[in-house]
Scaffold this motif. Structure first.
Motif, PDB file in Angstrom:
ATOM      1  N   GLN A 135      -0.713  70.851  24.028  1.00  0.00           N
ATOM      2  CA  GLN A 135       0.232  70.367  25.031  1.00  0.00           C
ATOM      3  C   GLN A 135       1.156  71.490  25.501  1.00  0.00           C
ATOM      4  OE1 GLN A 135       3.284  67.697  23.546  1.00  0.00           O
ATOM      5  NE2 GLN A 135       3.231  66.485  25.434  1.00  0.00           N
ATOM      6  N   MET A 136       1.641  72.286  24.550  1.00  0.00           N
ATOM      7  CA  MET A 136       2.507  73.401  24.908  1.00  0.00           C
ATOM      8  C   MET A 136       1.738  74.457  25.693  1.00  0.00           C
ATOM      9  SD  MET A 136       4.720  73.828  21.392  1.00  0.00           S
ATOM     10  CE  MET A 136       5.963  74.854  22.152  1.00  0.00           C
ATOM     11  N   ASP A 137       0.480  74.665  25.323  1.00  0.00           N
ATOM     12  CA  ASP A 137      -0.356  75.632  26.040  1.00  0.00           C
ATOM     13  C   ASP A 137      -0.538  75.210  27.501  1.00  0.00           C
ATOM     14  OD1 ASP A 137      -2.021  77.778  26.552  1.00  0.00           O
ATOM     15  OD2 ASP A 137      -3.811  76.767  25.786  1.00  0.00           O
ATOM     16  N   ARG A 138      -0.780  73.917  27.712  1.00  0.00           N
ATOM     17  CA  ARG A 138      -0.946  73.430  29.084  1.00  0.00           C
ATOM     18  C   ARG A 138       0.347  73.608  29.885  1.00  0.00           C
ATOM     19  NH1 ARG A 138      -3.827  69.359  26.304  1.00  0.00           N
ATOM     20  NH2 ARG A 138      -2.014  67.955  26.368  1.00  0.00           N
ATOM     21  N   MET A 139       1.470  73.335  29.251  1.00  0.00           N
ATOM     22  CA  MET A 139       2.753  73.459  29.926  1.00  0.00           C
ATOM     23  C   MET A 139       3.017  74.916  30.341  1.00  0.00           C
ATOM     24  SD  MET A 139       6.517  72.955  28.270  1.00  0.00           S
ATOM     25  CE  MET A 139       6.254  74.455  27.308  1.00  0.00           C
ATOM     26  N   VAL A 140       2.789  75.847  29.414  1.00  0.00           N
ATOM     27  CA  VAL A 140       3.022  77.256  29.712  1.00  0.00           C
ATOM     28  C   VAL A 140       2.060  77.748  30.790  1.00  0.00           C
ATOM     29  CG1 VAL A 140       2.923  79.595  28.756  1.00  0.00           C
ATOM     30  CG2 VAL A 140       3.995  77.742  27.439  1.00  0.00           C
ATOM     31  N   SER A 141       0.797  77.358  30.689  1.00  0.00           N
ATOM     32  CA  SER A 141      -0.203  77.797  31.671  1.00  0.00           C
ATOM     33  C   SER A 141       0.075  77.207  33.044  1.00  0.00           C
ATOM     34  CB  SER A 141      -1.605  77.386  31.200  1.00  0.00           C
ATOM     35  OG  SER A 141      -1.917  77.996  29.965  1.00  0.00           O
ATOM     36  N   ARG A 142       0.506  75.941  33.068  1.00  0.00           N
ATOM     37  CA  ARG A 142       0.816  75.292  34.353  1.00  0.00           C
ATOM     38  C   ARG A 142       1.991  75.983  35.035  1.00  0.00           C
ATOM     39  NH1 ARG A 142       0.799  70.519  32.650  1.00  0.00           N
ATOM     40  NH2 ARG A 142       3.019  70.336  32.123  1.00  0.00           N
ATOM     41  N   LYS A 143       2.995  76.338  34.246  1.00  0.00           N
ATOM     42  CA  LYS A 143       4.157  77.030  34.819  1.00  0.00           C
ATOM     43  C   LYS A 143       3.752  78.384  35.385  1.00  0.00           C
ATOM     44  CE  LYS A 143       8.905  78.369  33.745  1.00  0.00           C
ATOM     45  NZ  LYS A 143       9.982  78.369  32.715  1.00  0.00           N
ATOM     46  N   ALA A 144       2.846  79.080  34.703  1.00  0.00           N
ATOM     47  CA  ALA A 144       2.381  80.374  35.193  1.00  0.00           C
ATOM     48  C   ALA A 144       1.644  80.221  36.522  1.00  0.00           C
ATOM     49  CB  ALA A 144       1.480  81.035  34.151  1.00  0.00           C
ATOM     50  N   ARG A 145       0.800  79.181  36.611  1.00  0.00           N
ATOM     51  CA  ARG A 145       0.080  78.956  37.871  1.00  0.00           C
ATOM     52  C   ARG A 145       1.045  78.606  38.999  1.00  0.00           C
ATOM     53  NH1 ARG A 145      -3.369  76.122  34.345  1.00  0.00           N
ATOM     54  NH2 ARG A 145      -2.471  74.139  35.043  1.00  0.00           N
ATOM     55  N   THR A 146       2.048  77.794  38.685  1.00  0.00           N
ATOM     56  CA  THR A 146       3.011  77.364  39.703  1.00  0.00           C
ATOM     57  C   THR A 146       3.823  78.533  40.237  1.00  0.00           C
ATOM     58  OG1 THR A 146       3.198  75.181  38.667  1.00  0.00           O
ATOM     59  CG2 THR A 146       4.967  75.832  40.173  1.00  0.00           C
TER      60      THR A 146
END
Length: 457
Positions: free
Chosen positions: A231-242
């Motif tokens: 879950q934390m990995d998805r959050m960090v990766s999503r923020k990077a994409r955004t």
């Protein structure tokens, strides 16, 4: 043993002059400014808590002395000042902002006060230095607008040194033991750290994910479930994409069972001299600082290892351009192994503000407990009422046991709204034995409980 008091040592280290005139400013949680725009963990603000934290600025009152000045958000309770002067504490000139916003730091309030900035410009002409809790762009703006020199390093240097990623890097470079882990400044490094952390979890152990600029327990997550890590990995990766950036500012470490948390301090001089100031045992709850035990319960080998770590870290920080107070968090494992650096703080620490009081009011061989007592109050509490409630245990002179209140502003900082409000009382409990310290501490806690509003919730 150091015989020169801490403040002249500090002034000598950062200015070369033990008689330098300082303007003290307690901009607590400067990490919030350093961490702006840094891709760490999500940040949350808590209204009443911010008001209380911002009134921790009153701690600076007890660092300053005659000839110095202190900038505060509001005037201290006059009966509290009388308590301090009754103890023989020589207070500085106190200057307050014209209008304080409870949700603003003292630095923000100072920048909004043109009259105070004008007075500071006059002090600059007299050679004054600005000594702050930690240097950020806000304090550099104060310096730029007034001409007052900052007694310390640049905001850029302080921010770089304060990163937990930097702490791991430096500890590795100078050969200090630390928990197994990874510092991450790119998405690729984060992904590799997540893969490593999953192996640790699969082996039945836990990991800790830390925001590089988290403070006071914020931005630290203990993970024991791979699903939480995903879950934390998805959050960090999503923020990077955004954001379109691959930058992160995170640390992943293996969780270490510990017997004690430690905090120690050294002062790095402009000439490269590193002076060890103290080591204390930190009292924490869920990662949040609650106080200190003085002295720390360490054997001779552990204390020697701490002192050597301070020397190595101080020399390394000076090579990177850092000058001033450095606080280091450490821990003792449940197997008594010392981990001499878990993070480096390029700023004052709670312990810093206790040191002048400790030098004056804690006799050699005695025990002290630095504590915060939470309150829930229906209305503002005057110091005179607290004094009457606590009674004879309040300290009256050096060399005797008692309770020394070292910040009263935080008690009533959140007052003003409807209903009750939360506050904190900070004090130093001093006695010749641990048992007597425990008794005094329990007495104060009982008094505070009696003052606390009974809400039934």
């Amino acid at each position: 043993m150091l015989t020169t008091p801490f403040i002249p040592r500090l002034k000598t280290a950062v200015t070369g002059d033990p008689e330098a005139r300082f303007v003290f400013l307690g901009n607590f949680e400067v990490e919030d400014v350093w961490g702006e725009d840094e891709p760490g963990l999500p940040r949350m603000a808590f209204g009443s808590g911010s008001a209380v934290v911002n009134r921790m600025d009153e701690f600076a009152l007890l660092l300053a002395g005659p000839g110095d000045r202190v900038l505060l958000k509001a005037a201290p309770d006059p009966d509290y000042l009388a308590f301090l002067t009754g103890l023989g504490v020589q207070l500085p000139e106190i200057h307050t902002v014209s209008a304080q916003n409870p949700q603003h730091t003292v630095s923000q309030d100072v920048l909004a006060d043109s009259d105070l900035l004008g007075r500071m410009a006059q002090w600059a002409e007299q050679g004054a230095y600005l000594s702050v809790h930690g240097v950020s762009v806000l304090e550099e703006e104060i310096a730029a607008r007034t001409g007052v020199r900052i007694a310390g390093s640049s905001a850029q240097t302080c921010k770089a040194v304060n990163s937990k990623v930097y702490s791991r890097q430096v500890a590795d470079e100078v050969g200090l033991r630390q928990p197994a882990g990874r510092g991450c400044v790119t998405i690729a490094e984060w992904s590799a750290a997540v893969a490593w952390a999953k192996e640790v979890l699969a082996a039945g152990r836990r990991v800790v994910v830390k925001d590089a600029y988290g403070v006071s327990g914020k931005g630290i997550v203990v993970v024991d479930d791979p699903r939480r890590l995903d879950q934390m990995d998805r959050m960090v990766s999503r923020k990077a994409r955004t954001t379109g950036s691959d930058r992160v500012a995170l640390v992943v470490e293996e969780f270490v069972a510990k017997r004690a948390d430690l905090n120690y301090q050294m002062t790095v001089g402009r000439d490269g001299d590193v002076r060890f100031d103290f080591v204390k045992e930190a009292i924490t709850e869920s990662g949040v600082h609650k106080g200190h035990r003085i002295p720390a319960r360490l054997d001779a080998r552990q204390e020697a290892e701490i002192r050597e770590a301070a020397r190595l870290l101080g020399e390394r920080l000076h090579a990177d351009g850092y000058v001033g107070v450095v606080g280091v968090d450490a821990m003792v494992g449940d197997d008594e192994r010392l981990f001499p650096v878990t993070e480096i703080n390029a700023r004052n620490n709670m312990s810093t503000y206790q040191l002048p009081l400790q030098e004056r009011f804690v006799p050699a061989g005695w025990v002290a407990l630095a504590r915060q007592y939470p309150l829930r109050l229906p209305e503002p509490l005057p110091f005179k009422r607290l004094h009457g409630a606590i009674g004879d245990v309040l300290l009256t002179r050096a060399g005797e046991e008692g309770v020394l209140v070292n910040n009263f502003a935080t008690v009533n900082a959140a007052a003003g709204g409807e209903g009750g409000f939360d506050g904190r009382l900070y004090a130093l409990v001093i006695a010749p034995t641990e048992e007597r310290v425990r008794q005094l501490d329990e007495h104060v806690a009982g008094v505070v409980a009696g003052l606390t509003e009974r809400t039934g919730s």
